[in-house]
Design a protein around this motif. Structure first.
Motif: not given
Length: 110
Positions: A1, A3, A36, A57, A93, A109
């Motif tokens: 992931m 961001l 993250p 995300c 997301r 989180r």
């Protein structure tokens, strides 16, 4: 992931167009992203006190353009950069990313 922080107006445009191609893509050749672990430092350095932000995300495995982890500013940290327009189906997301009362950011989180 990975961001990416963006203003709502850019998010709205990207949703309408089906891909995200910010100014940095034209000027620098890539879209700035963070892990993250890096995103809060980036948010507090660049976006402190700003509202109307969203955090994308992004599932790296679904990103069509090449993602390269680079240390372009000699910080000792590798940041993910997307070398092309981001396909919207790679976004897992989109969350509102509002600053705290003192203008700084915190990552919840969940």
């Amino acid at each position: 992931m990975i961001l990416h922080i963006m203003h709502y107006s850019y998010l709205k445009k990207a949703l309408q167009e089906g891909e995200y191609a910010p100014e940095s893509l034209e000027k620098e050749g890539f879209i700035h992203c963070s892990t993250p672990e890096q995103v809060i430092d980036v948010a507090n350095a660049i976006y402190k006190g700003q509202s109307g932000l969203f955090l994308l995300c992004i599932d790296e495995s679904k990103v069509v353009p090449e993602i390269v982890y680079e240390d372009l500013y000699e910080t000792g940290k590798l940041f993910p950069h997307i070398y092309g327009p981001l396909n919207m189906d790679a976004i897992e997301r989109m969350v509102e990313f509002a600053p705290q009362a003192d203008g700084t950011f915190k990552l919840d989180r969940q």
